[in-house]
Design a protein around this motif. Structure first.
Motif, PDB file in Angstrom:
ATOM      1  N   TRP A 325       0.861  -1.180   0.000  1.00 13.10           N
ATOM      2  CA  TRP A 325       0.000   0.000   0.000  1.00 13.10           C
ATOM      3  C   TRP A 325       0.897   1.229   0.000  1.00 13.10           C
ATOM      4  O   TRP A 325       1.795   1.335   0.829  1.00 13.10           O
ATOM      5  CB  TRP A 325      -0.878   0.028   1.247  1.00 13.10           C
ATOM      6  CG  TRP A 325      -1.919  -1.040   1.245  1.00 13.10           C
ATOM      7  CD1 TRP A 325      -1.871  -2.239   1.893  1.00 13.10           C
ATOM      8  CD2 TRP A 325      -3.166  -1.008   0.561  1.00 13.10           C
ATOM      9  NE1 TRP A 325      -3.008  -2.963   1.650  1.00 13.10           N
ATOM     10  CE2 TRP A 325      -3.828  -2.228   0.836  1.00 13.10           C
ATOM     11  CE3 TRP A 325      -3.802  -0.073  -0.263  1.00 13.10           C
ATOM     12  CZ2 TRP A 325      -5.086  -2.528   0.313  1.00 13.10           C
ATOM     13  CZ3 TRP A 325      -5.046  -0.381  -0.775  1.00 13.10           C
ATOM     14  CH2 TRP A 325      -5.680  -1.593  -0.491  1.00 13.10           C
ATOM     15  N   ALA A 326       0.628   2.142  -0.942  1.00  9.61           N
ATOM     16  CA  ALA A 326       1.450   3.350  -1.018  1.00  9.61           C
ATOM     17  C   ALA A 326       0.561   4.587  -1.055  1.00  9.61           C
ATOM     18  O   ALA A 326      -0.618   4.515  -1.424  1.00  9.61           O
ATOM     19  CB  ALA A 326       2.314   3.305  -2.268  1.00  9.61           C
ATOM     20  N   ILE A 327       1.139   5.700  -0.661  1.00 10.54           N
ATOM     21  CA  ILE A 327       0.401   6.966  -0.668  1.00 10.54           C
ATOM     22  C   ILE A 327       0.900   7.803  -1.850  1.00 10.54           C
ATOM     23  O   ILE A 327       2.087   8.151  -1.899  1.00 10.54           O
ATOM     24  CB  ILE A 327       0.618   7.729   0.659  1.00 10.54           C
ATOM     25  CG1 ILE A 327       0.212   6.834   1.850  1.00 10.54           C
ATOM     26  CG2 ILE A 327      -0.158   9.039   0.665  1.00 10.54           C
ATOM     27  CD1 ILE A 327       0.488   7.430   3.218  1.00 10.54           C
ATOM     28  N   PRO A 328       0.035   8.074  -2.828  1.00 11.50           N
ATOM     29  CA  PRO A 328       0.486   8.853  -3.993  1.00 11.50           C
ATOM     30  C   PRO A 328       0.976  10.246  -3.577  1.00 11.50           C
ATOM     31  O   PRO A 328       0.514  10.788  -2.569  1.00 11.50           O
ATOM     32  CB  PRO A 328      -0.767   8.971  -4.865  1.00 11.50           C
ATOM     33  CG  PRO A 328      -1.662   7.889  -4.406  1.00 11.50           C
ATOM     34  CD  PRO A 328      -1.376   7.685  -2.953  1.00 11.50           C
ATOM     35  N   ALA A 329       1.878  10.785  -4.353  1.00  4.68           N
ATOM     36  CA  ALA A 329       2.475  12.089  -4.030  1.00  4.68           C
ATOM     37  C   ALA A 329       1.428  13.199  -3.966  1.00  4.68           C
ATOM     38  O   ALA A 329       1.619  14.187  -3.275  1.00  4.68           O
ATOM     39  CB  ALA A 329       3.530  12.425  -5.067  1.00  4.68           C
ATOM     40  N   ASN A 330       0.298  13.012  -4.677  1.00  4.76           N
ATOM     41  CA  ASN A 330      -0.728  14.071  -4.680  1.00  4.76           C
ATOM     42  C   ASN A 330      -1.875  13.786  -3.708  1.00  4.76           C
ATOM     43  O   ASN A 330      -2.944  14.376  -3.817  1.00  4.76           O
ATOM     44  CB  ASN A 330      -1.271  14.272  -6.100  1.00  4.76           C
ATOM     45  CG  ASN A 330      -1.983  13.029  -6.622  1.00  4.76           C
ATOM     46  OD1 ASN A 330      -1.912  11.966  -6.011  1.00  4.76           O
ATOM     47  ND2 ASN A 330      -2.665  13.160  -7.744  1.00  4.76           N
ATOM     48  N   ALA A 331      -1.659  12.851  -2.771  1.00  2.73           N
ATOM     49  CA  ALA A 331      -2.733  12.497  -1.826  1.00  2.73           C
ATOM     50  C   ALA A 331      -3.093  13.706  -0.959  1.00  2.73           C
ATOM     51  O   ALA A 331      -2.222  14.472  -0.553  1.00  2.73           O
ATOM     52  CB  ALA A 331      -2.292  11.338  -0.945  1.00  2.73           C
ATOM     53  N   LYS A 332      -4.413  13.823  -0.685  1.00  2.00           N
ATOM     54  CA  LYS A 332      -4.871  14.964   0.127  1.00  2.00           C
ATOM     55  C   LYS A 332      -4.745  14.667   1.622  1.00  2.00           C
ATOM     56  O   LYS A 332      -4.610  15.570   2.425  1.00  2.00           O
ATOM     57  CB  LYS A 332      -6.345  15.253  -0.195  1.00  2.00           C
ATOM     58  CG  LYS A 332      -6.565  15.964  -1.503  1.00  2.00           C
ATOM     59  CD  LYS A 332      -8.068  16.199  -1.663  1.00  2.00           C
ATOM     60  CE  LYS A 332      -8.403  16.730  -3.029  1.00  2.00           C
ATOM     61  NZ  LYS A 332      -9.824  16.633  -3.314  1.00  2.00           N
ATOM     62  N   ASN A 333      -4.870  13.382   1.972  1.00  2.00           N
ATOM     63  CA  ASN A 333      -4.898  13.023   3.395  1.00  2.00           C
ATOM     64  C   ASN A 333      -3.853  11.960   3.733  1.00  2.00           C
ATOM     65  O   ASN A 333      -4.200  10.831   4.101  1.00  2.00           O
ATOM     66  CB  ASN A 333      -6.294  12.506   3.763  1.00  2.00           C
ATOM     67  CG  ASN A 333      -7.381  13.473   3.347  1.00  2.00           C
ATOM     68  OD1 ASN A 333      -7.435  14.594   3.826  1.00  2.00           O
ATOM     69  ND2 ASN A 333      -8.220  13.040   2.408  1.00  2.00           N
TER      70      ASN A 333
END
Lengths: 469, 294
Positions: A325-333
């Protein structure tokens, strides 16, 4: 009068602060954490909604759990490429390297280092396997197991083979030969091809290359040079062994054209093969499917074997590439997204990702899990049949499929080494490597060229494509 | 000129208004994505955020890639063979069908030939596996004569012929239908006059039907030339390590590079080259057959 005024002011202040606090709570809860999931979640839309609610309950967040039923890679690429924003995305190890290099993923190194949940639940050796240039770009979905040799003992017993004594390429060759002869001459199943190996990604060959101490993929040597062990001169004997199996009708020809699903149904449904290389979990699934069909253990009784012993006296198996599971660079939260990553690594998260949703997949009776019909159909798998949390006791899931624990325990033996394929520190274009290797080595196994020539051809093409130095 | 254009627009405003939704549809779903893809082909491979300008790097990479060059050769071989065979088989089939007198028989055969066109490639792939697998229908038939089974699906010699035949089998009925419609539109008086002049049926085909079909033939040739470099679905369902070398086409390269490897810039450069190649082939074909002449 003055006291009354102060009291009124205090009441007003209290009311305002309570309102603001409540407002804050509402705002916090109103944050929508968007998750794009591949295999993890409910099995259908209705169950996915329940899964989403269970995840919300476990994390205290407002989550939208979007599970893609099929063609996940394509959907992921299209959605991210189109600029759609997600807080958390499911991806495999190769995709993590690719997107990490492109700067599309958030660096989670500090978060993981500071996470108490990860420190308590996740094995450090597992964490090291997903490090990329000293950094972490993802957290775990599950613990990866490994493919190993699966043999239908119900058939090998008929020809009097002691499976515990198989440890060399020749041992396996002799076993397959005996089975072929028996099935064709005694049981009248002609032609009988006892062994299936899925060739397109040269995926299932590790237990055989263990005999010469080589691993799949591309590695970097002490001088910083990239090399591919499967085209090393030592590998020749294994390729020749595979070619011999094909030539003598011991390898199912559909190994080159069939899908994994074909292989699996040949194993447990029609018993058209006696041996393949498949995930440790599948040892149990083969037997469970056969049990449902009423053929276990008389016709189907699959057991896992470690393969062939290498020059160092160890068996080398390949751990599956991590599902992450990764958090995209443009994630808001990103904070909330990491909270979900952490939750999946806890015991509670582990139960959700394996057994499923309480009240739907199972009910608790006297602290013990009792599966519902839906739960039994979902076979303790909602994305993580083997959760990453080392604190999670698999026995709480109740009776496991026959043979699965024995297969999984092979990986823990002192004489077995389980390690992932070589990704050349994330530089390997795995798809290209598979294509080049399978293309050349299929020609060798099918007898269209010699092992030497095929290995040379593959090596040259790997070099031309800069996959090796 | 401008005045005249303005007058035209005013005069036919209702038609232009009716055309507007179609134009908007194409702008949004065809030209805008194409433009985005074109821009992406000059940018670095990045799925998210800013994509720095990469100049011609993606094009240079693609044109040096041995897999891309092999895919060009495979696409041309498979595409051109398909084009020739689709054309002649469907024309021949339409002519034979036209000779059938019994209406029901004619319609039944036409429907049977057209049905494969309605199947998805996944279904057709499954059917062909059933037919050509090691234990498939063809090998079962051959076994009657004691012939050793042939592994059609993984034997390089059969790789391209099977893919080409698959396409012909699927699309022949469709193109034959286009020819049939054109044949049905030929004036009956022409046959009548030919019969009075003593022309044989073969003569009527040669002198009336075939010349009447020339506009349809031109259209079909242009349609087929557009498809030369765009074979994908049938390849995707049939590719395996044994035949990959011979049937891996350009769109498979684009799919594997762009979708599976997230190399959007490289894949867009490949896709733009496919587009340019298609324009070139279609343009040449139009010129060759005199498509724009009366």
């Amino acid at each position: 009068m003055k006291r009354t005024r102060v009291l009124v002011m205090l009441v007003v202040l209290l009311a305002i602060s309570l309102t603001l606090f409540a407002q804050g709570q509402v705002d916090k809860a109103a944050v929508e954490v968007k998750v794009l999931a591949g295999v993890t979640g409910g099995k259908d839309d209705a169950e996915n909604k329940l899964f989403e609610e269970a995840m919300e309950k476990g994390t205290g967040l407002n989550i939208t759990w979007e599970k893609v039923p099929s063609g996940y890679d394509q959907v992921l690429m299209q959605k991210l490429g189109a600029g759609e924003q997600y807080d958390l995305i499911y991806l495999n190890q190769f995709q993590m390297y690719t997107l990490g290099k492109q700067g599309a993923l958030m660096d989670l190194t500090d978060r993981i280092a500071a996470s108490k949940v990860y420190a308590e639940n996740v094995d450090k050796t597992e964490l090291e396997k997903i490090q990329f240039n000293g950094k972490y770009y993802a957290g775990f979905n599950k613990l990866e197991v490994f493919p190993l040799v699966n043999v239908n003992k119900a058939i090998t017993d008929k020809v009097g083979i002691d499976l515990s004594k198989l440890s060399t390429l020749d041992d396996y060759y002799q076993m397959l030969k005996k089975v072929k002869t028996h099935m064709e001459q005694t049981e009248g199943r002609k032609p009988y091809y006892p062994f299936f190996t899925y060739m397109p990604d040269i995926w299932d060959l590790q237990p055989w290359f263990s005999s010469v101490g080589l691993r799949r993929g591309v590695f970097i040597d002490a001088n910083g040079k990239k090399f591919a062990p499967y085209v090393d001169p030592k590998a020749k004997v294994v390729w020749e062994w595979l070619a011999k199996l094909y030539r003598e009708g011991l390898m199912d020809p559909t190994s080159f054209t069939g899908k994994t699903g074909d292989m699996r149904s040949k194993m447990w449904q029609s018993q058209d093969i006696v041996m393949d290389v498949d995930w440790a979990a599948w040892t149990g699934l083969y037997n469970n499917n056969a049990r449902t069909a009423g053929t276990y253990p008389a016709k189907v009784n699959v057991v896992g074997l470690p393969g062939t012993k290498g020059p160092s006296g160890k068996y080398m198996l390949e751990q599956g590439g991590a599902s992450l599971w990764a958090i995209p660079a443009n994630a808001k939260n990103p904070d909330e997204a990491f909270k979900i990553i952490e939750h999946m690594a806890t015991k509670e998260g582990a139960l959700l990702l394996s057994a499923g949703i309480e009240g739907h997949d199972y009910n608790l009776k006297n602290g013990k899990i009792e599966y519902t019909e839906a739960g039994r159909a979902h076979a303790k798998d909602h994305g993580a049949p083997f959760p990453i949390s080392k604190l999670f006791d698999l026995s709480v899931l109740g009776e496991m499929n026959p043979g699965v624990l024995e297969s999984v325990s092979i990986g823990k033996r002192a004489d077995v080494e389980v390690a992932p394929m070589g990704y050349a520190n994330g530089e390997l274009d795995a798809r290209k490597y598979y294509d080049i290797m399978s293309k050349w080595m299929t020609e060798c196994v099918m007898g269209k060229t010699t092992a030497e020539a095929a290995m040379k051809g593959a090596e040259n093409e790997l070099r031309t494509n800069k996959l090796i130095d | 000129m401008n005045k005249s254009l303005g007058r035209q627009l005013k005069k036919y405003r209702i038609f232009y208004l009716m055309f507007l939704p179609v134009a908007v549809y194409f702008i949004i779903f065809t030209y805008y994505p194409f433009l985005r893809g074109l821009i992406m082909s000059f940018q670095e491979n990045r799925l998210l955020g800013n994509r720095p300008f990469a100049g011609l790097a993606n094009y240079r990479f693609v044109l040096k890639d041995s897999n891309f060059l092999a895919a060009v050769a495979n696409s041309l071989i498979i595409g051109l063979w398909d084009m020739v065979l689709y054309f002649f088989f469907s024309l021949g089939f339409a002519l034979i069908l036209n000779e059938l007198v019994h209406r029901t028989v004619k319609q039944t055969i036409q429907t049977i030939a057209y049905i494969p066109y309605l199947f998805s490639w996944a279904v057709i792939g499954g059917v062909w596996v059933l037919i050509f697998d090691l234990q498939g229908l063809v090998n079962q038939f051959l076994s009657i004569f004691g012939t050793e089974p042939i592994f059609f699906l993984a034997t390089p010699d059969y790789a391209r012929p099977l893919i080409i035949a698959m396409g012909v089998w699927r699309s022949m009925g469709y193109f034959a239908l286009l020819f049939t419609v054109a044949i049905m539109n030929i004036e009956g008086q022409l046959y009548e006059a030919a019969r009075i002049d003593g022309a044989s049926r073969f003569m009527q085909i040669r002198k009336i039907i075939l010349p009447s079909l020339i506009p349809t033939m031109k259209t079909i040739i242009v349609l087929l030339s557009i498809g030369v470099l765009t074979h994908f679905d049938e390849i995707y369902v049939m590719v395996n390590p044994a035949n990959r070398r011979l049937i891996s086409t350009l769109l498979l390269f684009v799919y594997e590079t762009g979708i599976l490897n997230f190399q959007t810039g490289t894949a867009s450069a490949g896709a733009t080259l496919v587009m340019a190649g298609t324009l070139l082939i279609t343009g040449l074909m139009r010129k060759f057959i005199g498509y724009d002449k009366e």
